[in-house]
Motif scaffolding. Structure first.
Motif, mmCIF file in Angstrom:
data_model
loop_
_atom_site.group_PDB
_atom_site.id
_atom_site.type_symbol
_atom_site.label_atom_id
_atom_site.label_comp_id
_atom_site.label_asym_id
_atom_site.label_seq_id
_atom_site.Cartn_x
_atom_site.Cartn_y
_atom_site.Cartn_z
ATOM 1 N N PHE A 140 21.402 -7.632 -8.099
ATOM 2 C CA PHE A 140 20.506 -6.489 -7.980
ATOM 3 C C PHE A 140 19.316 -6.631 -8.925
ATOM 4 C CE2 PHE A 140 19.253 -2.300 -6.989
ATOM 5 C CZ PHE A 140 18.865 -1.679 -8.164
ATOM 6 N N ALA A 141 19.612 -6.962 -10.191
ATOM 7 C CA ALA A 141 18.550 -7.062 -11.186
ATOM 8 C C ALA A 141 17.574 -8.170 -10.831
ATOM 9 C CB ALA A 141 19.155 -7.304 -12.568
ATOM 10 N N GLY A 142 18.093 -9.299 -10.404
ATOM 11 C CA GLY A 142 17.226 -10.414 -10.037
ATOM 12 C C GLY A 142 16.268 -10.024 -8.933
ATOM 13 N N ALA A 143 16.813 -9.285 -7.936
ATOM 14 C CA ALA A 143 15.977 -8.857 -6.820
ATOM 15 C C ALA A 143 14.916 -7.878 -7.295
ATOM 16 C CB ALA A 143 16.840 -8.235 -5.734
ATOM 17 N N VAL A 144 15.311 -6.995 -8.209
ATOM 18 C CA VAL A 144 14.343 -6.032 -8.746
ATOM 19 C C VAL A 144 13.221 -6.766 -9.468
ATOM 20 C CG1 VAL A 144 14.014 -4.219 -10.458
ATOM 21 C CG2 VAL A 144 15.943 -4.115 -8.912
ATOM 22 N N GLY A 145 13.592 -7.754 -10.261
ATOM 23 C CA GLY A 145 12.582 -8.548 -10.968
ATOM 24 C C GLY A 145 11.652 -9.241 -9.988
ATOM 25 N N PHE A 146 12.244 -9.785 -8.933
ATOM 26 C CA PHE A 146 11.457 -10.443 -7.890
ATOM 27 C C PHE A 146 10.469 -9.447 -7.296
ATOM 28 C CE2 PHE A 146 10.668 -13.297 -4.401
ATOM 29 C CZ PHE A 146 10.531 -12.506 -3.279
ATOM 30 N N SER A 147 10.966 -8.274 -6.962
ATOM 31 C CA SER A 147 10.123 -7.263 -6.339
ATOM 32 C C SER A 147 8.992 -6.836 -7.258
ATOM 33 C CB SER A 147 10.954 -6.037 -5.949
ATOM 34 O OG SER A 147 12.084 -6.429 -5.222
ATOM 35 N N ILE A 148 9.325 -6.635 -8.532
ATOM 36 C CA ILE A 148 8.293 -6.219 -9.481
ATOM 37 C C ILE A 148 7.183 -7.258 -9.547
ATOM 38 C CG2 ILE A 148 7.793 -5.828 -11.915
ATOM 39 C CD1 ILE A 148 10.437 -4.503 -12.218
ATOM 40 N N ALA A 149 7.574 -8.533 -9.698
ATOM 41 C CA ALA A 149 6.571 -9.590 -9.782
ATOM 42 C C ALA A 149 5.748 -9.626 -8.505
ATOM 43 C CB ALA A 149 7.251 -10.937 -10.012
ATOM 44 N N LEU A 150 6.426 -9.487 -7.374
ATOM 45 C CA LEU A 150 5.750 -9.523 -6.083
ATOM 46 C C LEU A 150 4.712 -8.413 -5.970
ATOM 47 C CD1 LEU A 150 5.907 -11.089 -3.441
ATOM 48 C CD2 LEU A 150 7.518 -9.416 -2.594
ATOM 49 N N ILE A 151 5.115 -7.194 -6.343
ATOM 50 C CA ILE A 151 4.219 -6.044 -6.203
ATOM 51 C C ILE A 151 3.039 -6.159 -7.158
ATOM 52 C CG2 ILE A 151 4.049 -3.544 -6.436
ATOM 53 C CD1 ILE A 151 6.951 -3.389 -5.513
ATOM 54 N N ILE A 152 3.314 -6.620 -8.371
ATOM 55 C CA ILE A 152 2.204 -6.794 -9.316
ATOM 56 C C ILE A 152 1.199 -7.791 -8.761
ATOM 57 C CG2 ILE A 152 1.544 -7.630 -11.592
ATOM 58 C CD1 ILE A 152 4.130 -6.664 -12.689
ATOM 59 N N LEU A 153 1.717 -8.928 -8.264
ATOM 60 C CA LEU A 153 0.815 -9.943 -7.734
ATOM 61 C C LEU A 153 0.017 -9.399 -6.554
ATOM 62 C CD1 LEU A 153 0.035 -12.896 -8.210
ATOM 63 C CD2 LEU A 153 1.467 -13.489 -6.280
ATOM 64 N N ALA A 154 0.678 -8.624 -5.696
ATOM 65 C CA ALA A 154 -0.024 -8.049 -4.549
ATOM 66 C C ALA A 154 -1.134 -7.128 -5.027
ATOM 67 C CB ALA A 154 0.951 -7.293 -3.659
ATOM 68 N N GLY A 155 -0.821 -6.347 -6.065
ATOM 69 C CA GLY A 155 -1.836 -5.452 -6.604
ATOM 70 C C GLY A 155 -3.059 -6.223 -7.067
ATOM 71 N N ILE A 156 -2.796 -7.334 -7.776
ATOM 72 C CA ILE A 156 -3.906 -8.135 -8.267
ATOM 73 C C ILE A 156 -4.671 -8.762 -7.114
ATOM 74 C CG2 ILE A 156 -4.553 -10.109 -9.683
ATOM 75 C CD1 ILE A 156 -2.144 -9.616 -11.382
ATOM 76 N N ARG A 157 -3.946 -9.240 -6.112
ATOM 77 C CA ARG A 157 -4.609 -9.894 -4.975
ATOM 78 C C ARG A 157 -5.503 -8.931 -4.227
ATOM 79 N NH1 ARG A 157 -0.848 -13.983 -1.575
ATOM 80 N NH2 ARG A 157 -2.842 -14.574 -0.656
ATOM 81 N N GLU A 158 -5.027 -7.690 -4.076
ATOM 82 C CA GLU A 158 -5.856 -6.712 -3.365
ATOM 83 C C GLU A 158 -7.153 -6.488 -4.113
ATOM 84 O OE1 GLU A 158 -4.037 -3.079 -2.263
ATOM 85 O OE2 GLU A 158 -2.711 -3.987 -0.775
#
Lengths: 194, 208, 318
Positions: A140-158
């Motif tokens: 669960f934690a690993g997936a959460v970390g993955f999601s957080i990194a993913l969302i941050i990167l998406a925010g920056i990309r936008e």
């Protein structure tokens, strides 16, 4: 039940040993899906769901079927089959029970099968010798970390869409460099003593 | 005859380079390229799996019903990877330890399943062999290049040889450690891709 | 319907063939894999104890999560232990091996596996740093200037903690001496327990196990001797080395008033430390006016100790 160990696993897998930024697991979807924040959130939720359940089931199969029958060498093939079947099953269930959720997540689910993070965390759990609770929490934690990194990167990309990027760097190149900077930022978490 | 196969081979190295063009197999690309030799080892391991997988899939392609081809190929690849993992553990233990988790992760390396699906399932055995050889070689080259850059900048070594120490003397040079750490992997790849884009752009301009 | 069967058949066939191939490969590689791990471990151990002839895995002890494997030299002497442990450093667990001589001093250190920061914490892999630890023992205090690296203190400190733990918990056969203060002959004493049922009975003497957390540490013996006026009941405690720790006369119907209390106590205390080799001295060991009593007890004690030697031999306490 060692609560402090669980806490260490959670903080560890989300920040210190972030699955993408520190362990490089799940990089393919990381690049492909992070174009928009909305799709990142969807992917994140799907991954969290699958990874948590996959961690638990693979742990059970390993400890109650593979080990007792001396079948350790079937670990890889068994795990990948479990994950593929799980994804198939989850897709069917979501499709039947919640068409809305299916619309949001559905397209990401097949991609998760080849997400190195899912198989990776399943193998890691066994390597670290976690018990059932620790395994599920780590998934669960690993997936959460993955999601957080993913969302941050998406925010920056936008945001990047509105910036002027040198021609050569346009496309994937600038995304990688951004990810690298993000990884550097997350490095600040290492050395955190829990 | 050899011309046709040569084409299959060379496309994997340049035009359809898995790393820089197709953006496949990124996990090991970033994960094990902290040194040139690691990149080579990972590339070769993947190459072997890719070739055998392509050949086998091509051989049995007429016997596998379309609906179950994915699970069938997955089982085949998983078996292959497990065997490679065992053999490496037994005979090249040092490299096995360095590559660690990424050996079993070859199973989910999109390159293998991708090529099986896109090529080997639709082509003859020999063609599939060369396709695998080409893509695998392209992959190995990419990994090695990435590994070399990171090793030179991050440790002052190349293939383990501490050349900076030889040139400048021990303790007189401090490598950019970040390069062999995770951020360095991303950044190096980013710059390499930018570089390749730049070269492509120039070629385009020349053609025009 | 037939289609599904066909699918299931093909998949199962592939699964069975795959499993078969894997089983075969597993069998073929199992031995080389075991050999490699053993070879690496032994070569690592040999670096810590160059004089060692063999390391006996069967005698491996695990104390506080640290593995101790004894090292023997060519003459069959135990020259120390190879302690393998794991301590959490900066980037995860640091797996290390430290050689500890029988004198408690480090003979060598080897870092087996660690994911510390390259260029900083991973300096613990340097031979020059590992060599520094040779000769140190559990009393050594970590010295920041000497032992840490500029910009990296967590990694070396973690190794130090691990080494200290390994040194402190090293299995050493300590000679258990029953504390005189706490071994007043009562059945309830701190730390030690006297068995409810006797283990042996020879003649008048009943032997009861005394044990603490580490196991049996001696015997509590109750016996009686024939004195001047009847039986004299006494109790004694002996340790594993065959020495008397306490002696107390609990019942006697000897001539009252004849034996001074203080004298008797002193006489009993004199027995502490004596063993089967002690020769009773008629003049010095008797109490004036109670020679028969004291001789009776002394004789019975001698009997008991002689018999006790047999028990000691049987238990391997020589």
């Amino acid at each position: 039940m060692d609560i402090s160990k669980l806490f260490a696993i959670i903080i560890g897998s989300i920040f210190i040993n972030n699955f993408i930024l520190a362990k490089f697991l799940g990089t393919c979807p990381f690049m492909g899906v992070s174009k928009k924040i909305s799709s990142s959130i969807g992917m994140g939720m799907a991954v969290t769901f699958v990874m948590t359940i996959a961690s638990s089931i693979t742990w059970i199969v390993y400890n109650y079927i593979l080990l007792p029958f001396n079948l350790k060498y079937l670990q890889i093939i068994a795990f990948i089959l479990i994950i593929a079947s799980l994804v198939q099953f989850v897709e069917m269930v979501i499709q039947k029970t919640s068409p809305n959720l299916y619309k949001a997540l559905g397209v990401f689910l097949p991609l998760i099968t080849t997400n190195c993070a899912v198989l990776g965390v399943a193998i890691l759990n066994i390597q670290e010798g976690y018990n059932f609770i620790e395994t599920t929490v780590n998934g669960f934690a690993g997936a959460v970390g993955f999601s957080i990194a993913l969302i941050i990167l998406a925010g920056i990309r936008e945001r990047l869409e509105y910036s002027e990027i040198p021609k050569s760097f346009q496309g994937v190149a600038i995304v990688f460099i951004t990810a690298g900077l993000l990884a550097m930022a997350f490095m600040g978490f290492s050395g955190m003593k829990i | 005859m050899s011309g046709k196969y040569y084409k299959e081979f060379i496309k994997g190295v340049f035009k359809e380079n898995p790393t820089f063009v197709l953006l496949l197999g990124l996990c090991p690309t970033l994960g094990v390229t902290s040194s040139a030799i690691n990149g080579v080892a990972m590339g070769l391991a993947t190459l072997i799996v890719l070739i055998v997988s392509n050949v086998l899939v091509s051989m049995i392609r007429r016997f596998i019903p379309d609906k179950i081809r994915i699970p069938a190929y997955v089982m085949l690849i998983a078996t292959l990877v497990t065997v490679v993992d065992m053999v490496m553990h037994a005979y090249v233990y040092e490299i096995y330890k360095v590559l660690g988790l990424f050996i079993p992760l070859i199973v989910v390396n999109c390159i293998i399943l991708g090529r099986a699906e896109a090529f080997a399932a639709k082509n003859g055995v020999v063609a599939s062999f060369f396709d695998g050889l080409g893509i695998g070689t392209g992959f190995t080259i990419s990994l090695t290049v990435l590994g070399m850059v990171r090793e030179i900048l991050g440790a002052g070594k190349l293939f383990g040889i501490n050349f900076m120490e030889i040139l400048v003397g021990a303790d007189k040079w401090q490598p950019a450690l970040i390069m062999i750490l995770p951020p360095g992997a991303f950044i190096t790849l980013g710059f390499l891709m930018a570089g390749i884009n730049y070269i492509k752009e120039k070629k385009h301009k020349e053609v025009k | 319907m037939g289609r599904i069967f066909h699918y299931a058949f093909v998949l199962t066939l592939i699964a069975v063939i795959s499993a078969g191939i894997l089983a075969y490969a597993d069998k073929k590689t199992a031995e080389p894999i075991e050999n490699i791990t053993k070879k690496l471990e032994n070569s690592a151990r040999k670096e810590l104890f160059p004089d060692a002839e063999k390391f006996v895995e069967k005698e491996k002890k695990i104390i506080s999560k640290i593995e101790y494997v004894p090292a023997y030299n060519k003459s069959g002497e135990k020259i120390g232990f190879v302690a393998k442990g794991s301590e959490n450093g900066y980037g995860g667990a640091i797996l290390f091996m430290v050689g500890i001589g029988m004198d408690g001093k480090i003979t060598g250190l080897k870092i087996i596996d660690a994911k510390e920061t390259p260029g900083l914490g991973d300096k613990i892999f340097l031979e020059s740093w590992q060599k520094k630890w040779i000769g140190r023992d559990s009393k050594y205090e970590f010295n920041k200037k000497e032992d840490a690296f500029a910009g990296a203190t967590i990694s070396p400190t973690a190794v130090y903690s691990g080494i200290k733990k390994a040194l402190k918990n090293m299995p050493v056969e300590k000679k258990e001496k029953l504390n005189i203060e706490t071994s007043s002959i009562t059945k309830e004493s701190i730390d030690k327990k006297i068995a409810e049922k006797e283990s042996y009975k020879f003649g008048n003497a009943s032997y009861f196990d005394i044990s603490n957390n580490n196991g049996v540490i001696g015997f509590f013996i109750k016996s009686e001797a024939k004195g001047y006026n009847g039986k004299i009941v006494f109790e004694m405690e002996v340790d594993k080395a065959g020495k008397i720790n306490t002696l107390k006369i609990t019942e006697n119907s000897e001539t009252a008033g004849k034996v001074d209390e203080k004298e008797l106590e002193k006489w009993q205390k004199n027995w502490v430390g004596r063993d089967v080799n002690y020769k009773f001295d008629e003049t010095n060991d008797a109490i004036a006016g109670a020679t028969v009593t004291t001789k009776a007890v002394a004789d019975e004690v001698k009997n008991i100790l002689t018999k006790y030697e047999e028990i000691r031999k049987k238990r391997g306490w020589e």
